[in-house]
Design an enzyme around this catalytic site. Structure first.
Site, PDB file in Angstrom:
ATOM      1  CD  GLN A  81      26.716 -55.221   4.836  1.00  0.00           C
ATOM      2  OE1 GLN A  81      27.602 -55.195   4.856  1.00  0.00           O
ATOM      3  NE2 GLN A  81      25.516 -55.220   5.796  1.00  0.00           N
ATOM      4  CB  CYS A  87      26.662 -58.845   4.132  1.00  0.00           C
ATOM      5  SG  CYS A  87      25.299 -60.148   4.110  1.00  0.00           S
ATOM      6  CG  HIS A 379      27.891 -60.385   7.533  1.00  0.00           C
ATOM      7  ND1 HIS A 379      27.299 -59.493   7.093  1.00  0.00           N
ATOM      8  CD2 HIS A 379      28.914 -59.967   7.451  1.00  0.00           C
ATOM      9  CE1 HIS A 379      28.592 -58.738   6.900  1.00  0.00           C
ATOM     10  NE2 HIS A 379      29.314 -58.483   7.364  1.00  0.00           N
TER      11      HIS A 379
END
Length: 460
Positions: A81, A87, A379
């Site tokens: 990314q 993410c 995340h």
């Protein structure tokens, strides 16, 4: 309740008022610090280096091997990314691409994260302006308004936002709509869009003060959204409305599909029913087996709302193991920065030995960390394996989106205790979950405030 915060209840500075941090007290701290040779050694080592590298636990590094009793047969090459907060999109496309790779016998394949990123940004901008119209009479200094205008179009997102984008726009192969500089390095793009949205918010509130009603503000909003589109198209390029998909499979056979639309590709070539998925969270602050949502969190106006079914952590682990055992990956959200080493690709509560370096321990529980701002979802990644001993999880295999140069070619290993403490959310297909958990989706959701940590993955 003990008078001292220390485990043994001791307070060797009894008699000190503690109101003022005076020099006499600082001298006592210094004398005690200097009398311990371990403190001097720790200071010399840690003051001149990255403390996490100094405090790496060698035993944990050796124990966290990349060997798993249950592991997906098919895994893709690690994605990256780069300097963006996408993410959640990468994790979602990493789940979906395995369907394509298996169906068409592909060695490698990647879906276009920039395609989803483009439409998510557009939808978030519209969603934000709709909220600003709804709240146009609310005090500008209110906590809610100030929170919403802080980061109106961040890169982050939630699983239900993925569902919204897939259902409304579809998706395309990455070769059809590849990365631009600004999709991989999104800070300037975010600054530009955020600046315009705050300016638009001011204008909407001024127009309201001049007597414009909500319908009038929405007509004016159309011109505002045209500016946002212009920014997005210039920085990312315009997403394709039709495309051709050509490839060779593992055996070298050539395939060509012409005139596809993104929605046709999603529905017929991937054939994944995102609407038949749902999110489960582990939030020990709140009641289990209840449905939750977060106020003013979303991307597509009128789309699927953010919904979570709250379950105990042991239930969550059991469901992940069951899903992996039938060959399916599992999207999840966690607090990735805690007790981890990104270069080694290790997520383990013992990886950084803070007790050895500082003679300290941490005592907050998972619910206390959420309540006091010490933890939140930061995340999204994907579970692709687990190692069981006597049918009990010991460690987990994790597909990350930080490139191939971390962990084992981009794959991480997670200790089971880390899962308990720092994993907050998983996504399952409804058919892979017990009916009693799916039925909870029929409840009226309990509404958490906009700033609740259960929504934090969407604001990273």
């Amino acid at each position: 309740m003990k008078d001292s915060p220390f485990e043994d209840g001791s307070n060797e500075y009894e008699g000190e008022t503690g109101e003022v941090l005076n020099q006499e007290l600082l001298d006592k701290f210094s004398d005690k610090f200097g009398a311990d040779t371990k403190n001097r050694l720790a200071m010399n080592a840690i003051s001149g280096a990255d403390m996490n590298k100094v405090l790496l636990n060698r035993k944990t590094i050796i124990n966290d091997i990349h060997v798993f009793s249950e592991k997906l047969e098919l895994e893709g090459k690690a994605t990256n990314q780069k300097s963006s907060g996408r993410c959640w999109i990468f994790a979602a496309t990493n789940v979906l691409r395995l369907i394509v790779m298996k169906k068409y016998r592909l060695e490698e394949f990647e879906l276009s994260q920039p395609f989803m990123f483009f439409y998510d940004k557009m939808e978030k901008a519209n969603f934000f302006l709709e909220n600003m119209i709804e709240l146009v009479d609310k005090d500008l200094d209110s906590r809610l308004i100030q929170y919403l205008i802080r980061d109106p179009v961040t890169d982050g997102g939630q699983w239900d936002m993925i569902v919204n984008i897939l259902e409304k726009y579809g998706v395309v192969p990455k070769a059809v709509f590849p990365e631009s500089y600004n999709s991989s390095n999104s800070s300037k793009l975010n600054w530009l869009v955020t600046t315009k949205l705050r300016e638009f918010t001011y204008q909407l509130r001024e127009l309201r003060a001049d007597g414009h009603d909500a319908d009038s503000l929405r007509r004016i909003k159309v011109n505002m959204m045209e500016e946002i589109y212009r920014i997005m198209a210039i920085t990312l390029g315009e997403p394709p409305k039709k495309f051709d998909w050509t490839f060779r499979d593992k055996d070298g056979r050539y395939y060509e599909y012409k005139g596809l639309t993104p929605k046709k590709f999603y529905r017929e070539y991937i054939n994944y029913k995102a609407t038949e998925t749902f999110s489960l969270i582990n939030d020990p602050r709140n009641d289990y087996l209840k449905l939750y949502t977060v106020e003013y969190l979303g991307n597509v106006q009128g789309g699927l709302p953010i919904r979570y079914v709250n379950v105990p952590i042991d239930v969550m682990k059991k469901l992940v193991v069951q899903t992996l055992s039938v060959g399916k990956p599992v999207w999840f959200g966690a607090d990735v920065g805690k007790f981890s080493d990104s270069e080694l690709g290790i997520l383990d509560n013992k990886i950084i030995d803070y007790e050895a370096g500082f003679n300290i321990k941490f005592h907050l529980s998972k619910d206390q960390r959420l309540k006091y701002g010490q933890s939140s979802m930061t995340h999204a990644m994907v579970f692709t394996g687990v190692h069981l001993e006597n049918n009990v999880p010991v460690r987990w295999r994790v597909e990350n989106s930080w490139g191939e140069n971390r962990g084992e070619k981009g794959y991480f290993v997670m200790g089971d205790d880390w899962f308990s403490d720092w994993v907050y959310q998983i996504v399952l297909e409804k058919k892979d979950a017990p009916k009693e958990y799916v039925a909870i989706l029929n409840q009226s959701p309990i509404v958490l405030p906009a700033w609740d940590p259960m929504g934090s993955l969407a604001i990273m």
